[in-house]
Design a protein around this motif. Structure first.
Motif, PDB file in Angstrom:
ATOM      1  N   HIS A  56      31.921  24.467  37.033  1.00 53.69           N
ATOM      2  CA  HIS A  56      31.000  23.474  36.457  1.00 53.69           C
ATOM      3  C   HIS A  56      29.542  23.896  36.648  1.00 53.69           C
ATOM      4  O   HIS A  56      28.717  23.706  35.746  1.00 53.69           O
ATOM      5  N   ILE A  57      29.224  24.456  37.804  1.00 44.04           N
ATOM      6  CA  ILE A  57      27.852  24.896  38.050  1.00 44.04           C
ATOM      7  C   ILE A  57      27.466  26.024  37.107  1.00 44.04           C
ATOM      8  O   ILE A  57      26.351  26.030  36.558  1.00 44.04           O
ATOM      9  N   LEU A  58      28.366  26.979  36.873  1.00 44.37           N
ATOM     10  CA  LEU A  58      28.068  28.071  35.947  1.00 44.37           C
ATOM     11  C   LEU A  58      27.896  27.577  34.519  1.00 44.37           C
ATOM     12  O   LEU A  58      27.048  28.080  33.777  1.00 44.37           O
ATOM     13  N   ARG A  59      28.679  26.584  34.138  1.00 44.68           N
ATOM     14  CA  ARG A  59      28.529  26.018  32.793  1.00 44.68           C
ATOM     15  C   ARG A  59      27.169  25.329  32.645  1.00 44.68           C
ATOM     16  O   ARG A  59      26.480  25.493  31.628  1.00 44.68           O
ATOM     17  N   LEU A  60      26.764  24.561  33.663  1.00 48.96           N
ATOM     18  CA  LEU A  60      25.442  23.927  33.625  1.00 48.96           C
ATOM     19  C   LEU A  60      24.324  24.966  33.617  1.00 48.96           C
ATOM     20  O   LEU A  60      23.317  24.801  32.923  1.00 48.96           O
ATOM     21  N   TRP A  61      24.500  26.033  34.397  1.00 46.15           N
ATOM     22  CA  TRP A  61      23.495  27.088  34.450  1.00 46.15           C
ATOM     23  C   TRP A  61      23.379  27.790  33.094  1.00 46.15           C
ATOM     24  O   TRP A  61      22.290  28.129  32.651  1.00 46.15           O
ATOM     25  N   PHE A  62      24.510  28.004  32.420  1.00 48.73           N
ATOM     26  CA  PHE A  62      24.484  28.629  31.099  1.00 48.73           C
ATOM     27  C   PHE A  62      23.707  27.774  30.105  1.00 48.73           C
ATOM     28  O   PHE A  62      22.859  28.276  29.369  1.00 48.73           O
ATOM     29  N   PHE A  63      23.984  26.484  30.089  1.00 52.23           N
ATOM     30  CA  PHE A  63      23.313  25.629  29.118  1.00 52.23           C
ATOM     31  C   PHE A  63      21.863  25.336  29.497  1.00 52.23           C
ATOM     32  O   PHE A  63      21.065  24.954  28.641  1.00 52.23           O
ATOM     33  N   SER A  64      21.493  25.510  30.777  1.00 52.10           N
ATOM     34  CA  SER A  64      20.096  25.323  31.155  1.00 52.10           C
ATOM     35  C   SER A  64      19.281  26.591  30.985  1.00 52.10           C
ATOM     36  O   SER A  64      18.060  26.554  31.073  1.00 52.10           O
ATOM     37  N   SER A  65      19.937  27.706  30.734  1.00 54.72           N
ATOM     38  CA  SER A  65      19.242  28.961  30.462  1.00 54.72           C
ATOM     39  C   SER A  65      19.051  29.094  28.954  1.00 54.72           C
ATOM     40  O   SER A  65      19.912  28.695  28.178  1.00 54.72           O
ATOM     41  N   PRO A  66      17.938  29.678  28.545  1.00 62.07           N
ATOM     42  CA  PRO A  66      17.679  29.795  27.095  1.00 62.07           C
ATOM     43  C   PRO A  66      18.503  30.903  26.453  1.00 62.07           C
ATOM     44  O   PRO A  66      17.984  31.906  25.986  1.00 62.07           O
ATOM     45  N   VAL A  67      19.825  30.743  26.446  1.00 55.81           N
ATOM     46  CA  VAL A  67      20.707  31.721  25.817  1.00 55.81           C
ATOM     47  C   VAL A  67      20.896  31.358  24.357  1.00 55.81           C
ATOM     48  O   VAL A  67      20.687  32.178  23.468  1.00 55.81           O
TER      49      VAL A  67
ATOM     50  N   TRP B 163      19.370  28.689  22.876  1.00 58.24           N
ATOM     51  CA  TRP B 163      18.204  27.973  22.364  1.00 58.24           C
ATOM     52  C   TRP B 163      16.938  28.722  22.798  1.00 58.24           C
ATOM     53  O   TRP B 163      16.934  29.451  23.764  1.00 58.24           O
ATOM     54  N   SER B 164      15.881  28.541  22.068  1.00 56.35           N
ATOM     55  CA  SER B 164      14.624  29.229  22.340  1.00 56.35           C
ATOM     56  C   SER B 164      13.842  28.492  23.424  1.00 56.35           C
ATOM     57  O   SER B 164      13.855  27.267  23.493  1.00 56.35           O
ATOM     58  N   GLN B 165      13.144  29.247  24.268  1.00 62.21           N
ATOM     59  CA  GLN B 165      12.364  28.627  25.336  1.00 62.21           C
ATOM     60  C   GLN B 165      11.158  27.861  24.792  1.00 62.21           C
ATOM     61  O   GLN B 165      10.550  27.078  25.507  1.00 62.21           O
ATOM     62  N   ASP B 166      10.834  28.050  23.541  1.00 57.44           N
ATOM     63  CA  ASP B 166       9.726  27.314  22.936  1.00 57.44           C
ATOM     64  C   ASP B 166      10.083  25.855  22.670  1.00 57.44           C
ATOM     65  O   ASP B 166       9.204  25.036  22.446  1.00 57.44           O
ATOM     66  N   ARG B 167      11.352  25.531  22.714  1.00 58.25           N
ATOM     67  CA  ARG B 167      11.798  24.165  22.420  1.00 58.25           C
ATOM     68  C   ARG B 167      11.678  23.228  23.605  1.00 58.25           C
ATOM     69  O   ARG B 167      11.851  22.025  23.456  1.00 58.25           O
ATOM     70  N   ILE B 168      11.389  23.742  24.793  1.00 53.77           N
ATOM     71  CA  ILE B 168      11.301  22.890  25.979  1.00 53.77           C
ATOM     72  C   ILE B 168       9.885  22.335  26.089  1.00 53.77           C
ATOM     73  O   ILE B 168       8.903  23.042  25.841  1.00 53.77           O
ATOM     74  N   PRO B 169       9.735  21.065  26.432  1.00 55.29           N
ATOM     75  CA  PRO B 169       8.386  20.478  26.567  1.00 55.29           C
ATOM     76  C   PRO B 169       7.620  21.097  27.730  1.00 55.29           C
ATOM     77  O   PRO B 169       8.201  21.629  28.679  1.00 55.29           O
ATOM     78  N   GLU B 170       6.314  21.025  27.668  1.00 51.78           N
ATOM     79  CA  GLU B 170       5.458  21.629  28.699  1.00 51.78           C
ATOM     80  C   GLU B 170       5.684  21.015  30.081  1.00 51.78           C
ATOM     81  O   GLU B 170       5.609  21.712  31.080  1.00 51.78           O
ATOM     82  N   LYS B 171       5.966  19.726  30.143  1.00 52.31           N
ATOM     83  CA  LYS B 171       6.131  19.091  31.445  1.00 52.31           C
ATOM     84  C   LYS B 171       7.436  19.500  32.123  1.00 52.31           C
ATOM     85  O   LYS B 171       7.580  19.327  33.326  1.00 52.31           O
ATOM     86  N   LEU B 172       8.382  20.062  31.374  1.00 54.64           N
ATOM     87  CA  LEU B 172       9.642  20.542  31.946  1.00 54.64           C
ATOM     88  C   LEU B 172       9.702  22.064  32.037  1.00 54.64           C
ATOM     89  O   LEU B 172      10.746  22.625  32.355  1.00 54.64           O
ATOM     90  N   ARG B 173       8.595  22.735  31.775  1.00 49.49           N
ATOM     91  CA  ARG B 173       8.552  24.200  31.780  1.00 49.49           C
ATOM     92  C   ARG B 173       8.834  24.776  33.170  1.00 49.49           C
ATOM     93  O   ARG B 173       9.305  25.891  33.302  1.00 49.49           O
ATOM     94  N   PHE B 174       8.578  24.005  34.226  1.00 48.50           N
ATOM     95  CA  PHE B 174       8.836  24.483  35.580  1.00 48.50           C
ATOM     96  C   PHE B 174      10.321  24.761  35.807  1.00 48.50           C
ATOM     97  O   PHE B 174      10.676  25.573  36.659  1.00 48.50           O
ATOM     98  N   LEU B 175      11.202  24.107  35.051  1.00 48.43           N
ATOM     99  CA  LEU B 175      12.633  24.357  35.178  1.00 48.43           C
ATOM    100  C   LEU B 175      12.989  25.781  34.759  1.00 48.43           C
ATOM    101  O   LEU B 175      13.899  26.387  35.317  1.00 48.43           O
ATOM    102  N   LEU B 176      12.278  26.304  33.778  1.00 48.17           N
ATOM    103  CA  LEU B 176      12.497  27.695  33.389  1.00 48.17           C
ATOM    104  C   LEU B 176      11.967  28.656  34.443  1.00 48.17           C
ATOM    105  O   LEU B 176      12.543  29.722  34.657  1.00 48.17           O
ATOM    106  N   ASP B 177      10.889  28.288  35.091  1.00 48.08           N
ATOM    107  CA  ASP B 177      10.295  29.173  36.089  1.00 48.08           C
ATOM    108  C   ASP B 177      11.181  29.356  37.317  1.00 48.08           C
ATOM    109  O   ASP B 177      11.139  30.403  37.955  1.00 48.08           O
ATOM    110  N   ILE B 178      12.007  28.372  37.652  1.00 58.12           N
ATOM    111  CA  ILE B 178      12.866  28.497  38.823  1.00 58.12           C
ATOM    112  C   ILE B 178      14.238  29.068  38.470  1.00 58.12           C
ATOM    113  O   ILE B 178      15.041  29.318  39.360  1.00 58.12           O
TER     114      ILE B 178
END
Length: 106
Positions: A24-35, A37-52
């Protein structure tokens, strides 16, 4: 991947349901990574999630090479590689000193 797999393998010896949790963790990690979807679609206030997320930097490097015809961020990729190598060495050292616990549990 080895730096992630070794601690999980150690925990799987003692916690038998770790396999279900890791799936389950790997599935969540896959969908939270920009595989897919494009990283441009994430709002600026949630951009820190990509940084970690370390997979973001690998995927951004591949996108830069294949789509943008530019170089990846070598400094960040080198830092992630060095940290993974040090962590893998630490886990192997830990395995060697606690090998008797693994043998006893199996």
């Amino acid at each position: 991947m080895m730096a992630i797999a070794l601690p999980i393998a150690y925990l799987c010896v003692f916690v038998r349901d770790m396999d279900n949790l890791v799936t389950h963790i790997l599935r969540l990690w896959f969908f939270s990574s920009p595989v897919i979807w494009s990283q441009d679609r994430i709002p600026e206030k949630l951009r820190f999630l990509l940084d970690i997320n370390p997979m973001y930097y690998f995927l951004a490097g591949y996108r830069n090479i294949l789509l943008n015809n530019s170089n990846p961020d070598y400094i960040t990729l080198s830092l992630i590689g060095a940290m993974s190598f040090i962590f893998a060495l630490f886990i192997i050292y830990y395995y060697n000193h606690h090998e008797y616990k693994i043998i006893k549990a199996l």
